[in-house]
Design a protein around this motif. Structure first.
Motif, PDB file in Angstrom:
ATOM      1  N   SER A 158      57.452  38.443  75.576  1.00  0.00           N
ATOM      2  CA  SER A 158      58.478  39.212  75.301  1.00  0.00           C
ATOM      3  C   SER A 158      58.565  40.109  74.220  1.00  0.00           C
ATOM      4  N   ARG A 159      57.876  40.019  73.268  1.00  0.00           N
ATOM      5  CA  ARG A 159      57.908  40.869  72.068  1.00  0.00           C
ATOM      6  C   ARG A 159      56.949  41.991  72.318  1.00  0.00           C
ATOM      7  N   PHE A 160      55.705  41.678  73.063  1.00  0.00           N
ATOM      8  CA  PHE A 160      54.697  42.574  72.966  1.00  0.00           C
ATOM      9  C   PHE A 160      54.340  43.153  74.335  1.00  0.00           C
ATOM     10  N   HIS A 161      53.752  44.402  74.430  1.00  0.00           N
ATOM     11  CA  HIS A 161      53.304  44.954  75.882  1.00  0.00           C
ATOM     12  C   HIS A 161      52.323  44.335  76.536  1.00  0.00           C
ATOM     13  N   SER A 162      51.391  43.743  75.703  1.00  0.00           N
ATOM     14  CA  SER A 162      49.968  43.108  76.255  1.00  0.00           C
ATOM     15  C   SER A 162      50.239  41.983  77.076  1.00  0.00           C
ATOM     16  N   VAL A 163      49.557  41.546  77.985  1.00  0.00           N
ATOM     17  CA  VAL A 163      49.531  40.685  78.978  1.00  0.00           C
ATOM     18  C   VAL A 163      48.260  39.930  79.173  1.00  0.00           C
ATOM     19  N   GLU A 164      48.270  38.461  78.639  1.00  0.00           N
ATOM     20  CA  GLU A 164      47.143  38.068  78.809  1.00  0.00           C
ATOM     21  C   GLU A 164      47.488  36.608  79.780  1.00  0.00           C
ATOM     22  N   ARG A 165      47.074  36.397  80.986  1.00  0.00           N
ATOM     23  CA  ARG A 165      47.558  35.393  82.019  1.00  0.00           C
ATOM     24  C   ARG A 165      46.451  35.023  82.768  1.00  0.00           C
ATOM     25  N   LEU A 166      46.794  33.788  83.199  1.00  0.00           N
ATOM     26  CA  LEU A 166      45.891  33.350  84.520  1.00  0.00           C
ATOM     27  C   LEU A 166      46.703  33.215  85.797  1.00  0.00           C
ATOM     28  N   VAL A 167      46.135  33.794  86.792  1.00  0.00           N
ATOM     29  CA  VAL A 167      47.024  33.735  88.198  1.00  0.00           C
ATOM     30  C   VAL A 167      46.266  32.965  89.274  1.00  0.00           C
ATOM     31  N   GLU A 168      46.820  32.050  89.985  1.00  0.00           N
ATOM     32  CA  GLU A 168      46.047  31.396  91.067  1.00  0.00           C
ATOM     33  C   GLU A 168      46.239  32.221  92.435  1.00  0.00           C
ATOM     34  N   PHE A 169      45.025  32.089  93.228  1.00  0.00           N
ATOM     35  CA  PHE A 169      44.843  32.674  94.428  1.00  0.00           C
ATOM     36  C   PHE A 169      44.223  31.579  95.753  1.00  0.00           C
ATOM     37  N   SER A 170      44.321  31.926  96.721  1.00  0.00           N
ATOM     38  CA  SER A 170      43.552  31.342  97.730  1.00  0.00           C
ATOM     39  C   SER A 170      43.094  31.896  98.953  1.00  0.00           C
ATOM     40  N   ASP A 171      41.913  31.537  98.946  1.00  0.00           N
ATOM     41  CA  ASP A 171      41.065  32.197 100.171  1.00  0.00           C
ATOM     42  C   ASP A 171      41.388  31.372 101.316  1.00  0.00           C
ATOM     43  N   VAL A 172      42.172  32.136 102.484  1.00  0.00           N
ATOM     44  CA  VAL A 172      42.602  31.550 103.613  1.00  0.00           C
ATOM     45  C   VAL A 172      41.766  32.026 104.695  1.00  0.00           C
TER      46      VAL A 172
END
Length: 346
Positions: A277-291
């Motif tokens: 909420s304070r910074f512009h940077s983004v560092e995250r993990l997102v989950e996907f699925s091979d269907v």
């Protein structure tokens, strides 16, 4: 170290559950603050700590963590250079406080006859994945907006003392967007399917992103839809038994003119943690699925990492699960070579 030991031991029985998060460079006054995950550094020593290592991928080969330098040839060990390896046992012992750091990875030679010479504008390797003794690596070549991606296949030699690539099994992958220095950067192996993902999948630059699917011998088999996702994808975990895998999804404010990010749908769904909420940077993990016929984002909330600030973004380029405790991540040159543990539990 005592605080780290207590913290790590408290996560040992945690399954890979998720926290909330996300981020976009826009008005943050209405954000819902959610929990962020701490980043616990694992010190290393030796050549791997040089910025020239440019770690570009992580993968498990059995109980060995393989660290892929973008330019293995920079590390003399064979004509084609070397990869680096740490044991799961040493990593867990360090996190539990029973082994003091820094950890010292050992070198494993890479044998890739003619691949550098035969790749126009060779610019190194981008990711790595294993399926038994088979290895799959993405590579890039070219300059600027003429960048081309490649899938390279090979095997671990019978004695496990070298990684041997097959120069006759290199498949080119055209870029999906007119962007400098971007290609199919990430590789995921799910059974007999080898899937590569493009680095930029935001609405403004790549409105119809796709994943490329290859047979286990490296032949291109299909192109399937992939969801629009703002920012960059730089690596992925191996999939679980249901085909679910996590990717690194990150953003550096200096890339805004190149990536032209639109409002972040994940931030709108899940809110943002204190540092996001304070910074512009983004560092995250997102989950996907091979269907099968497509890759889709799951309903699992993303995991956001505690940011340092906008001046010191961490360019995470390697990701694996550390079951059942969380994840291991590695950076390239920015801000320096880092290996880190991110707990997944509460």
């Amino acid at each position: 170290m005592n605080k780290l030991k207590v913290f790590f031991l408290s996560t040992l029985c945690a399954l890979c559950s998720c926290a909330l998060f996300t981020g976009k460079p826009a008005d943050r006054s209405g954000d819902t603050l959610v929990r962020e995950h701490p980043v616990i550094l694992i010190p290393m020593e030796g050549e791997i700590t040089q910025r020239s290592a440019e770690i570009s991928g992580l993968a498990w080969y059995g109980d060995d963590l393989v660290l892929l330098p973008q330019r293995p040839e920079r590390f003399s060990f064979s004509d084609d250079g070397a990869l680096f390896v740490l044991s799961r046992e040493d990593i867990l012992a360090f996190l539990a406080g029973t082994l003091t750091g820094p950890l010292s990875p050992r070198k494993v030679p890479l044998v890739a006859p003619g691949i550098r010479k035969d790749t126009p504008g060779y610019d190194g390797y981008e990711s790595i994945a294993f399926q038994g003794d088979r290895v799959y690596m993405t590579m890039k070549g070219g300059t600027g907006r003429d960048m081309m991606g490649y899938l390279v296949t090979g095997r671990v030699d019978p004695e496990g003392k070298a990684l041997v690539l097959d120069p006759t099994r290199t498949t080119s992958i055209p870029p999906q967007a007119n962007l400098d220095d971007m290609c199919d950067k990430t590789v995921v192996v799910n059974g007999g399917r080898v899937i590569t993902l493009y680095e930029a999948n935001g609405e403004a630059v790549n409105p119809a992103p796709a994943a490329h699917v290859f047979r286990d011998n490296g032949d291109l088999m299909d192109t399937i839809p992939f969801p629009v996702l703002e920012y960059r994808i730089t690596d992925a975990t191996a999939p679980d038994e249901t085909g679910r895998f996590w990717v690194i999804n990150s953003f550096f404010w200096g890339d805004r003119s190149r990536l032209r990010p639109r409002p972040d749908s994940l931030r709108a769904l899940y809110g943002a943690g204190p540092s996001h909420s304070r910074f512009h940077s983004v560092e995250r993990l997102v989950e996907f699925s091979d269907v099968g016929g497509r890759v889709e984002r799951t309903r699992t909330p993303p995991m956001q990492l505690e940011l340092i600030d906008d001046l010191r973004p961490r360019n995470w380029e390697g990701l694996v699960r550390l079951e059942p405790h969380g994840f291991l991540l590695a950076t390239d040159t920015f801000p320096e070579t880092l290996l880190a543990f991110v707990p997944a539990g509460p």
